[in-house]
Design an enzyme around this catalytic site. Structure first.
Site, PDB file in Angstrom:
ATOM      1  N   ASP A  10      44.418  28.762  29.627  1.00  0.00           N
ATOM      2  CA  ASP A  10      44.650  29.344  30.950  1.00  0.00           C
ATOM      3  C   ASP A  10      45.978  28.791  31.467  1.00  0.00           C
ATOM      4  O   ASP A  10      46.528  27.845  30.896  1.00  0.00           O
ATOM      5  CB  ASP A  10      43.503  28.961  31.906  1.00  0.00           C
ATOM      6  CG  ASP A  10      43.698  29.535  33.305  1.00  0.00           C
ATOM      7  OD1 ASP A  10      44.196  30.673  33.419  1.00  0.00           O
ATOM      8  OD2 ASP A  10      43.359  28.851  34.288  1.00  0.00           O
ATOM      9  N   SER A  11      46.426  29.372  32.571  1.00  0.00           N
ATOM     10  CA  SER A  11      47.649  28.850  33.198  1.00  0.00           C
ATOM     11  C   SER A  11      47.415  27.468  33.816  1.00  0.00           C
ATOM     12  O   SER A  11      48.359  26.775  34.150  1.00  0.00           O
ATOM     13  CB  SER A  11      48.101  29.809  34.291  1.00  0.00           C
ATOM     14  OG  SER A  11      47.053  29.988  35.226  1.00  0.00           O
ATOM     15  N   CYS A  73      42.119  33.553  31.142  1.00  0.00           N
ATOM     16  CA  CYS A  73      43.077  33.825  32.217  1.00  0.00           C
ATOM     17  C   CYS A  73      43.094  35.329  32.457  1.00  0.00           C
ATOM     18  O   CYS A  73      43.420  36.102  31.535  1.00  0.00           O
ATOM     19  CB  CYS A  73      44.462  33.334  31.788  1.00  0.00           C
ATOM     20  SG  CYS A  73      45.747  33.702  32.995  1.00  0.00           S
ATOM     21  N   GLU A 153      43.789  25.078  43.112  1.00  0.00           N
ATOM     22  CA  GLU A 153      44.428  24.037  42.287  1.00  0.00           C
ATOM     23  C   GLU A 153      44.742  22.777  43.112  1.00  0.00           C
ATOM     24  O   GLU A 153      44.709  21.680  42.585  1.00  0.00           O
ATOM     25  CB  GLU A 153      45.732  24.559  41.657  1.00  0.00           C
ATOM     26  CG  GLU A 153      45.527  25.494  40.475  1.00  0.00           C
ATOM     27  CD  GLU A 153      45.506  24.787  39.106  1.00  0.00           C
ATOM     28  OE1 GLU A 153      46.185  23.771  38.919  1.00  0.00           O
ATOM     29  OE2 GLU A 153      44.798  25.287  38.219  1.00  0.00           O
ATOM     30  N   CYS A 187      39.945  36.463  38.335  1.00  0.00           N
ATOM     31  CA  CYS A 187      40.784  35.299  38.026  1.00  0.00           C
ATOM     32  C   CYS A 187      39.818  34.140  37.822  1.00  0.00           C
ATOM     33  O   CYS A 187      38.881  33.956  38.617  1.00  0.00           O
ATOM     34  CB  CYS A 187      41.727  35.025  39.185  1.00  0.00           C
ATOM     35  SG  CYS A 187      42.553  33.424  39.091  1.00  0.00           S
ATOM     36  N   HIS A 189      40.026  31.106  38.291  1.00  0.00           N
ATOM     37  CA  HIS A 189      39.994  30.064  39.336  1.00  0.00           C
ATOM     38  C   HIS A 189      38.990  30.394  40.443  1.00  0.00           C
ATOM     39  O   HIS A 189      38.531  29.500  41.155  1.00  0.00           O
ATOM     40  CB  HIS A 189      41.366  29.931  40.016  1.00  0.00           C
ATOM     41  CG  HIS A 189      42.380  29.163  39.217  1.00  0.00           C
ATOM     42  ND1 HIS A 189      42.964  29.652  38.085  1.00  0.00           N
ATOM     43  CD2 HIS A 189      42.908  27.924  39.419  1.00  0.00           C
ATOM     44  CE1 HIS A 189      43.828  28.768  37.611  1.00  0.00           C
ATOM     45  NE2 HIS A 189      43.807  27.704  38.406  1.00  0.00           N
TER      46      HIS A 189
END
Ligand code: DGL
Length: 269
Positions: A10-11, A73, A153, A187, A189
């Protein structure tokens, strides 16, 4: 071949929501996780840059000898999954199809309405919309939520936090008015915001695209006779700071803890 690890990337940290589900489903698999924390976010970048980063991430995992890759992702899965597959030469699963199938199933028993929440690049690609239409979903509500990734994040979004609720309300009030049957967290996240999102969309079922992808990968490995029964280790790699990664990772992982993280220079791949 069976004993080789599964690669997940993932990023940043969001893909850990997929890893956590994958480890629950397949506790005897060795897993290598890469988070491109030095270059996050991907979701605000152009398709060309997303593709360049995704191929570097894939090359790193291939250099570790993975037998399959979970692209954890939404931004990569929706912009360049075919390119990742072409490079990889091993089974690759993204987060689009599994989530679209689950959402379509829910909507087919209700009003046929599904909302997709994702990064700007994911929504712009139209990939979830295409997959949902192929599954027969009639009404699709797309919403880019670019503030969600930095929020998750860098912050510890509590369900009662006023700033988090204000941001979520800003993005989701128009979605809530349409009362979607299912909402895809497109997403990886976003599951960390699920309790706040759920508060603003009380009539909708939330679907974690990363968790759905873990189920897809399990099915694929079963079909191809590639399941490992003797492993269970997880190795973590990041392009960013090791300390930041290990301190924040636990918020994304249900029961797992991160004992060690290795930093790599992703520009070398
Ligand atoms: N977890 C990534 C996704 O699923 C985050 C996107 C980003 O880096 O902007 O899209």
């Amino acid at each position: 071949m069976k004993k080789l690890p599964i690669g997940v990337f993932d990023s940043g940290l969001g893909g850990l929501t997929a890893l956590s589900e994958l480890h629950k489903l397949l506790p005897d698999e060795d897993i290598i996780y890469f988070g491109d924390n030095a270059r996050i976010p991907y979701g605000t970048k152009s398709p060309e840059i997303i593709k360049k980063f995704a191929l570097q991430d894939t090359r790193f995992l291939l250099s570790e000898g993975v037998k399959a890759i979970l692209v954890a992702c939404g931004t990569v899965s929706s912009n360049c999954l075919d390119e990742v597959k072409a490079l990889a030469g091993v089974p690759v699963v993204g987060v689009i199809d599994g989530a679209a199938r689950v959402a379509a199933e829910i909507a087919s028993n209700k009003h046929g309405r599904v909302a997709v929440l994702g990064t700007s690049a994911t929504i712009k690609s139209g990939a979830f919309e295409q997959a949902l239409r192929a599954q027969g979903v009639r009404e699709i509500i797309n919403r880019a939520c670019p503030m969600f990734v930095p929020l998750v994040e860098n912050w510890h979004p509590d369900v009662d936090d006023a700033a988090t609720n204000a941001i979520v309300a800003e993005y989701l009030s128009s979605v809530g008015e349409k009362s979607p049957d299912a909402v895809i967290l497109g997403c990886t996240h976003y599951p960390l915001l699920a309790s706040v999102i759920g508060r603003h969309l009380p009539d909708s079922e939330l679907i974690s695209s990363g968790a759905c992808a873990a189920h897809e990968l399990k099915r694929l490995l079963e079909e191809r006779g590639l399941l490992n029964t003797e492993g269970g280790s997880i190795s973590y790699y990041t392009s960013g700071g090791e300390k930041m990664f290990s301190e924040n990772a636990s918020r994304f992982l249900d029961e797992l803890s991160v004992d060690s993280v290795t930093r790599i220079d992703i520009e070398n791949y």
